[in-house]
Design an enzyme around this catalytic site. Structure first.
Site, PDB file in Angstrom:
ATOM      1  N   ARG A  25       0.826  -1.086   0.012  1.00 38.90           N
ATOM      2  CA  ARG A  25      -0.045   0.090   0.080  1.00 38.90           C
ATOM      3  C   ARG A  25       0.901   1.213  -0.056  1.00 38.90           C
ATOM      4  O   ARG A  25       2.053   1.284   0.524  1.00 38.90           O
ATOM      5  CB  ARG A  25      -0.965   0.086   1.402  1.00 38.90           C
ATOM      6  CG  ARG A  25      -2.073  -1.006   1.159  1.00 38.90           C
ATOM      7  CD  ARG A  25      -3.098  -0.244   0.148  1.00 38.90           C
ATOM      8  NE  ARG A  25      -4.303  -1.316  -0.050  1.00 38.90           N
ATOM      9  CZ  ARG A  25      -4.603  -2.323  -0.966  1.00 38.90           C
ATOM     10  NH1 ARG A  25      -3.410  -2.463  -1.681  1.00 38.90           N
ATOM     11  NH2 ARG A  25      -5.421  -2.993  -0.992  1.00 38.90           N
ATOM     12  N   HIS A  40      -0.938   0.726  -9.879  1.00 37.86           N
ATOM     13  CA  HIS A  40      -1.745  -0.166  -9.059  1.00 37.86           C
ATOM     14  C   HIS A  40      -2.394  -1.125  -9.775  1.00 37.86           C
ATOM     15  O   HIS A  40      -3.508  -1.555  -9.692  1.00 37.86           O
ATOM     16  CB  HIS A  40      -2.920   0.632  -8.135  1.00 37.86           C
ATOM     17  CG  HIS A  40      -3.100  -0.109  -6.787  1.00 37.86           C
ATOM     18  ND1 HIS A  40      -3.578   0.691  -5.805  1.00 37.86           N
ATOM     19  CD2 HIS A  40      -3.193  -1.219  -6.453  1.00 37.86           C
ATOM     20  CE1 HIS A  40      -4.006   0.010  -4.773  1.00 37.86           C
ATOM     21  NE2 HIS A  40      -3.615  -1.310  -4.980  1.00 37.86           N
TER      22      HIS A  40
END
Length: 312
Positions: A227, A275
């Site tokens: 993350r 991502h």
């Protein structure tokens, strides 16, 4: 009873997801927000970056299920209904994609492809001596389902793999594991290539700032597929500029999409992907989601349930 499927991410094809869920659960009514049907019949919400505030509309909601591995897009909703289980997605296809992404960059850095690319632009022919995989130490931060799978894959390719996490873990095979912040510096000092798979929690936010990053061996590499907000991006740029860190492959960022004026875009030693390291496979994920819903209906626990105490 029915399921509400909701996402604000335009890359998510809701038709594909709804069709996959209907195939996995033909007995359920599947509605795609904002076409809700009867809100009193909605018992399960399957979401990815849902419009904030909508989940409180369903009075008979029993559980909230994520379309991806993370749940920060759920718990960040200020109007999130209290007391409902939030179920993360642990799916073999997603894990497989994460493993392939990690392996790609490990091999890229291990075999000096980042240097040969620069040499190509400069028309240079300069052969580097190779390093054997058993002489390369890969450090993995976060030894959950995904991190452990990445570690096992690399062990099988004869890399030396070490792991770090917040808590003690058992049965990690040939992965040399340490835990706790007091062991973080020594762990980092051994990692030639660092892979971050940690979730973002109160304990992991800005975990890797300049002090910690300087513990990595000079000339090391970073792969971030966990993350954003765990690695301090400004401090990372400093260590890239002074060549303490040779290169970084980044898939997640503090702010997403990554702003156009962010210096990471143009840094010659940074590789950026948007991502995409572990994109959910609708057909496979739908079966996992269906299994969890069926378990709830049978009075069994779904897996894995988000823990507010642990932050994941």
């Amino acid at each position: 009873m029915s399921i509400i499927l909701a996402s604000t991410d335009f890359w998510e094809d809701m038709d594909v997801w709804s069709n996959s869920l209907r195939m996995a659960m033909p007995e359920m009514d599947i509605n795609v927000y904002p076409d809700e049907g009867d809100i009193n019949k909605v018992e399960y919400a399957v979401v990815w970056k849902h419009p904030k505030g909508i989940l409180k509309k369903y009075p008979n909601l029993k559980a909230i299920l994520s379309l991806g591995a993370g749940v920060d897009h759920i718990i960040s909703d200020p109007d999130l209904p209290k007391g409902l289980p939030i179920i993360r997605l642990v799916d073999k296809k997603l894990t497989h994609e994460m493993c392939l992404h990690a392996l790609h960059w490990v091999l890229h850095f291990h075999s000096d492809q980042y240097l040969y690319r620069i040499q190509q632009f400069n028309h240079e022919w300069n052969q580097k001596s190779s390093i054997q995989s058993e002489d390369r130490t890969i450090g993995i931060m976060g030894l959950g389902n995904i991190g452990k799978s990445i570690g096992d894959l690399l062990v099988n390719l004869d890399f030396k793999v070490i792991g770090w996490g917040a808590r003690k873990k058992e049965a990690l095979g040939l992965i040399d594991y340490s835990f706790g912040k007091d062991k973080l510096s020594s762990f980092l000092s051994r990692a030639d290539i660092l892979i971050n798979v940690l979730p973002k929690t109160q304990n992991t936010a800005n975990l890797l700032s300049k002090k910690e990053l300087e513990c990595l061996p000079k000339g090391s590499f970073i792969i971030n597929i966990g993350r954003g907000g765990i690695i301090d991006e400004s401090d990372l740029l400093i260590l890239l500029d002074n060549n303490h860190i040779a290169a970084a492959a980044l898939d997640v960022f503090t702010e997403e999409p990554l702003p156009e004026n962010n210096s990471l875009w143009s840094h010659p030693s940074v590789y950026i992907t948007p991502h995409i390291a572990g994109q959910s496979n609708p057909k496979s994920a739908a079966k996992t989601i269906a299994e969890n819903i069926h378990n709830i209906q049978k009075g069994k626990l779904p897996y894995p349930i988000y823990s507010n105490e642990n932050g994941y």
